[in-house]
Write a protein that holds these residues in place. Sequence first.
Motif, PDB file in Angstrom:
ATOM      1  N   SER A 151       8.336  -1.493  -0.367  1.00  0.00           N
ATOM      2  CA  SER A 151       9.062  -0.227  -0.172  1.00  0.00           C
ATOM      3  C   SER A 151      10.577  -0.448  -0.192  1.00  0.00           C
ATOM      4  O   SER A 151      11.330   0.421  -0.673  1.00  0.00           O
ATOM      5  CB  SER A 151       8.653   0.417   1.147  1.00  0.00           C
ATOM      6  N   ARG A 152      11.034  -1.575   0.317  1.00  0.00           N
ATOM      7  CA  ARG A 152      12.470  -1.872   0.325  1.00  0.00           C
ATOM      8  C   ARG A 152      13.015  -1.959  -1.106  1.00  0.00           C
ATOM      9  O   ARG A 152      14.108  -1.459  -1.407  1.00  0.00           O
ATOM     10  CB  ARG A 152      12.704  -3.186   1.076  1.00  0.00           C
ATOM     11  N   LEU A 153      12.239  -2.584  -1.992  1.00  0.00           N
ATOM     12  CA  LEU A 153      12.677  -2.710  -3.384  1.00  0.00           C
ATOM     13  C   LEU A 153      12.611  -1.365  -4.104  1.00  0.00           C
ATOM     14  O   LEU A 153      13.468  -1.056  -4.934  1.00  0.00           O
ATOM     15  CB  LEU A 153      11.814  -3.741  -4.106  1.00  0.00           C
ATOM     16  N   LEU A 154      11.588  -0.571  -3.788  1.00  0.00           N
ATOM     17  CA  LEU A 154      11.488   0.751  -4.400  1.00  0.00           C
ATOM     18  C   LEU A 154      12.668   1.621  -3.993  1.00  0.00           C
ATOM     19  O   LEU A 154      13.217   2.377  -4.808  1.00  0.00           O
ATOM     20  CB  LEU A 154      10.169   1.416  -4.001  1.00  0.00           C
ATOM     21  N   ASP A 155      13.065   1.532  -2.733  1.00  0.00           N
ATOM     22  CA  ASP A 155      14.218   2.303  -2.271  1.00  0.00           C
ATOM     23  C   ASP A 155      15.491   1.844  -2.961  1.00  0.00           C
ATOM     24  O   ASP A 155      16.368   2.655  -3.284  1.00  0.00           O
ATOM     25  CB  ASP A 155      14.374   2.168  -0.755  1.00  0.00           C
ATOM     26  N   GLN A 156      15.601   0.549  -3.183  1.00  0.00           N
ATOM     27  CA  GLN A 156      16.788   0.009  -3.839  1.00  0.00           C
ATOM     28  C   GLN A 156      16.865   0.460  -5.295  1.00  0.00           C
ATOM     29  O   GLN A 156      17.951   0.758  -5.808  1.00  0.00           O
ATOM     30  CB  GLN A 156      16.772  -1.518  -3.758  1.00  0.00           C
ATOM     31  N   ALA A 157      15.711   0.515  -5.956  1.00  0.00           N
ATOM     32  CA  ALA A 157      15.682   0.947  -7.359  1.00  0.00           C
ATOM     33  C   ALA A 157      15.795   2.459  -7.491  1.00  0.00           C
ATOM     34  O   ALA A 157      16.354   2.960  -8.470  1.00  0.00           O
ATOM     35  CB  ALA A 157      14.398   0.454  -8.027  1.00  0.00           C
ATOM     36  N   GLY A 158      15.261   3.194  -6.519  1.00  0.00           N
ATOM     37  CA  GLY A 158      15.250   4.654  -6.600  1.00  0.00           C
ATOM     38  C   GLY A 158      14.109   5.124  -7.479  1.00  0.00           C
ATOM     39  O   GLY A 158      14.130   4.923  -8.699  1.00  0.00           O
ATOM     40  N   VAL A 159      13.085   5.712  -6.877  1.00  0.00           N
ATOM     41  CA  VAL A 159      11.891   6.138  -7.616  1.00  0.00           C
ATOM     42  C   VAL A 159      12.057   7.564  -8.102  1.00  0.00           C
ATOM     43  O   VAL A 159      12.334   8.468  -7.308  1.00  0.00           O
ATOM     44  CB  VAL A 159      10.634   6.012  -6.724  1.00  0.00           C
ATOM     45  N   LYS A 160      11.881   7.773  -9.395  1.00  0.00           N
ATOM     46  CA  LYS A 160      11.998   9.113  -9.955  1.00  0.00           C
ATOM     47  C   LYS A 160      10.831   9.989  -9.499  1.00  0.00           C
ATOM     48  O   LYS A 160       9.724   9.486  -9.235  1.00  0.00           O
ATOM     49  CB  LYS A 160      12.042   9.049 -11.484  1.00  0.00           C
ATOM     50  N   PRO A 161      11.031  11.300  -9.402  1.00  0.00           N
ATOM     51  CA  PRO A 161       9.998  12.205  -8.880  1.00  0.00           C
ATOM     52  C   PRO A 161       8.685  12.162  -9.654  1.00  0.00           C
ATOM     53  O   PRO A 161       7.615  12.365  -9.072  1.00  0.00           O
ATOM     54  CB  PRO A 161      10.652  13.591  -8.985  1.00  0.00           C
ATOM     55  N   GLN A 162       8.735  11.885 -10.949  1.00  0.00           N
ATOM     56  CA  GLN A 162       7.507  11.908 -11.750  1.00  0.00           C
ATOM     57  C   GLN A 162       6.676  10.636 -11.610  1.00  0.00           C
ATOM     58  O   GLN A 162       5.543  10.555 -12.091  1.00  0.00           O
ATOM     59  CB  GLN A 162       7.817  12.164 -13.229  1.00  0.00           C
ATOM     60  N   ALA A 163       7.204   9.617 -10.962  1.00  0.00           N
ATOM     61  CA  ALA A 163       6.461   8.365 -10.770  1.00  0.00           C
ATOM     62  C   ALA A 163       5.345   8.563  -9.759  1.00  0.00           C
ATOM     63  O   ALA A 163       5.546   9.157  -8.696  1.00  0.00           O
ATOM     64  CB  ALA A 163       7.399   7.260 -10.316  1.00  0.00           C
ATOM     65  N   ARG A 164       4.163   8.039 -10.065  1.00  0.00           N
ATOM     66  CA  ARG A 164       3.020   8.149  -9.162  1.00  0.00           C
ATOM     67  C   ARG A 164       2.375   6.800  -8.847  1.00  0.00           C
ATOM     68  O   ARG A 164       1.686   6.669  -7.842  1.00  0.00           O
ATOM     69  CB  ARG A 164       1.956   9.080  -9.785  1.00  0.00           C
ATOM     70  N   TYR A 165       2.584   5.811  -9.702  1.00  0.00           N
ATOM     71  CA  TYR A 165       1.925   4.517  -9.532  1.00  0.00           C
ATOM     72  C   TYR A 165       2.902   3.370  -9.745  1.00  0.00           C
ATOM     73  O   TYR A 165       3.896   3.500 -10.466  1.00  0.00           O
ATOM     74  CB  TYR A 165       0.761   4.368 -10.524  1.00  0.00           C
ATOM     75  N   VAL A 166       2.575   2.245  -9.122  1.00  0.00           N
ATOM     76  CA  VAL A 166       3.298   0.991  -9.339  1.00  0.00           C
ATOM     77  C   VAL A 166       2.408   0.083 -10.175  1.00  0.00           C
ATOM     78  O   VAL A 166       1.256  -0.182  -9.811  1.00  0.00           O
ATOM     79  CB  VAL A 166       3.652   0.315  -8.005  1.00  0.00           C
ATOM     80  N   LEU A 167       2.921  -0.360 -11.297  1.00  0.00           N
ATOM     81  CA  LEU A 167       2.187  -1.205 -12.237  1.00  0.00           C
ATOM     82  C   LEU A 167       2.733  -2.623 -12.158  1.00  0.00           C
ATOM     83  O   LEU A 167       3.939  -2.850 -12.309  1.00  0.00           O
ATOM     84  CB  LEU A 167       2.348  -0.646 -13.657  1.00  0.00           C
TER      85      LEU A 167
END
Length: 264
Positions: A151-167
Motif C-alpha cells: 500500500s505504501r508503494l501504491l500511495d507513492q505511485a498514485g493509483v488511477k480511479p480506473q485501476a482495479r487489480y495489481v498485476l
Amino acid sequence: MSDGPSFNRRRFLATAGAGASMLSLGGCDAFDAMLGQNDRVRDVLASANQLTYRAQRLLFGEEALARTYAPSEIRQQMRPNGSTSPNQDDYTKLQKNDFADYRLEIGGLVDKKLSLSLDELRNMPARSQITRHDCVEGWSVIAKWTGVQLSRLLDQAGVKPQARYVLFHCYDSMGATLEGVQYYYETIDLISARHPQTILAYGLNDKTLPVSNGAPLRVRVERQLGYKMAKYIRSIELVSGFANINGGNGGYWEDQGYDWWAGT
C-alpha cells in the motif's frame, strides 16, 4: 499472537475453501482431465468461488488480519516449491551481483511510474510478520517475513480511479509457447493489495530472502493461498482488468483451472 476467533475463522475458511476449490484445481490432474474449460461443472465451481469471495468480503471486512505467531512457533525452514531457481539470462545476471542492479518497476494505471532499487525498498519503513503459509498441495509452514507494505508503494505511485487489480510480472519461466517464453504472473484486487499484511518481502526469518524462496522480492498476501504469493517479482502493473492478459483468468495457475480468489 492474535486471538483464537481469528484463527478458527481462518482454519474454517481454509478447510471449506480447499474442499470446494480442490475440485477445480488444475493440479488435480485426474479430475481436471474430466473437465474442459467450458464444462458446466467447472462453471458452477467458478460461480461458487465468486460467491465465497463476496461472502468473505462482506462478513469479515477488508482489513481482517490473518493470524500471527510467536517466534517459538517457527519450527522448520520455509519449504521451497514451484520455481526455485529461474534460469533466464536477465535474472541470473542480477543474481550474480546479489541483485545490486535490481529495480522494481511500478507502472500501468498510476499517476507516477516508479523504479526502485532493493536498497530504496529496504530503507522504507518495514513490516515484519510471523504467519502461516498454506499451500494448496496440503502443507503449511510458519515463517517470519519482512518487507515493505505494498500500500505504501501504491500511495507513492498514485493509483488511477480506473485501476482495479495489481498485476505481478515475474522472472520465472513456465515454458515456451508459440508466442514465446511464458512467464509466471499473478493478480490480486486492490483490497488485498492495500491490506496491512500485504507486503513485498525481501527478508525471511531475519535473513535475506533466499533465491529458492523468491529473491529478490516476493509478495505476501496472508489471507490467500500460497500460489497467489508471486515470487521473483520483475515489475508491478496496475490494470483495470485481466481478461486480455495471457489466458484471461488472472494468473498462471488460474489459467490452468485454479481459483482466482483462493482466499483462506
